[in-house]
Design an enzyme around this catalytic site. Structure first.
Site, PDB file in Angstrom:
ATOM      1  N   GLY A  96      48.980  37.177  34.817  1.00 27.02           N
ATOM      2  CA  GLY A  96      49.542  36.104  33.929  1.00 27.02           C
ATOM      3  C   GLY A  96      50.886  35.804  33.576  1.00 27.02           C
ATOM      4  CB  SER A  97      52.665  34.901  30.364  1.00 25.41           C
ATOM      5  OG  SER A  97      51.822  33.853  30.368  1.00 25.41           O
ATOM      6  CB  THR A  98      54.239  39.738  33.387  1.00 30.23           C
ATOM      7  OG1 THR A  98      52.479  39.764  34.262  1.00 30.23           O
ATOM      8  CG2 THR A  98      53.582  40.308  32.047  1.00 30.23           C
ATOM      9  CG  LEU A  99      53.937  35.608  39.037  1.00 28.10           C
ATOM     10  CD1 LEU A  99      54.350  36.833  39.473  1.00 28.10           C
ATOM     11  CD2 LEU A  99      52.459  34.982  39.752  1.00 28.10           C
ATOM     12  CE  LYS A 100      53.790  31.444  31.629  1.00 33.71           C
ATOM     13  NZ  LYS A 100      53.163  31.063  29.932  1.00 33.71           N
TER      14      LYS A 100
END
Length: 220
Positions: free
Chosen positions: A15-19
């Site tokens: 999820g957004s941790t990859l951003k």
């Protein structure tokens, strides 16, 4: 099931941790600057037959604000600037789709689909952490790159094993696998991720009194 070590054997969409790693790649390859402003379409961005949404509608956001507010649309537009080939190389550099080499049995390599299978929408979804899968240890190791001047290290648990005579029969030591991003990029990311856990960022509850904390929220 009782012996299963989920930190290394189970994988999930980050999820957004990859951003944070997307932005690190874009900064490192000079595709964006932190002050660059990107139009976030007021919450709805159409890509082919698909529409990407943000939880809150935003207009123009800087790259820094895109990460602090965790805009999916902003991340997608950064991913489009980066391109699938370059983004894929950085994801590999951070260790995704590979074993970390930790000294534990049963490790899984996660899922990073082959580049030739990346469609236009695959780049879009991977920009906000869907369509790839990582183990908790892989994600922790990747974030450690940001805290370690851009270097990916091999994780290990046991420093050394001695026999009954006290002789060392097995030993580990810090091992550099590769330089993933430049040290200055890592320093930029640390400063940026500190803002994520400050008031106004999505991760403000992660603040710890007396410590500098850097992090990123994510929903998977």
């Amino acid at each position: 099931a009782a012996r299963r070590n989920r930190a290394i054997s189970d994988c999930y969409e980050p999820g957004s941790t990859l951003k944070a790693l997307l932005v690190a790649a874009a900064l490192d390859s000079e595709q964006v600057r932190l002050q660059d402003r990107i139009f976030c379409e007021y919450g709805g961005y159409r890509v082919g037959r698909h529409t990407i949404h943000d939880v809150h509608p935003y207009g123009d956001l800087s790259v820094s604000q895109i990460l602090i507010k965790s805009s999916n649309i902003g991340a997608v537009k950064i991913g489009q600037r980066l391109g699938k080939e370059r983004y894929y190389q950085y994801l590999q550099g951070f260790g995704f789709g590979q074993l970390t080499g930790i000294d534990l049995p049963g490790e899984f390599a996660g899922i990073l689909p082959a580049l030739q299978n990346w469609s236009r929408i695959k780049l879009v979804t991977a920009s906000f952490g869907q369509g790839v899968a990582v183990t908790p240890l892989q994600l922790a190791s990747a974030y450690a790159v940001l805290a370690n001047d851009g270097m990916l290290m091999r994780p290990y648990l046991v420093s050394e094993v001695l026999n009954v005579k006290g002789d060392v029969v097995y030993a580990n030591s810090p091992t550099l696998l590769r330089q993933v991003i430049r040290p200055e990029t890592a320093q930029q990311m640390l400063a940026l991720l500190e803002h994520v856990v400050e008031p106004g960022g999505t991760g403000w509850r992660a603040q710890i009194e007396g410590f500098r904390v850097a992090g990123k929220t994510g929903t998977s």
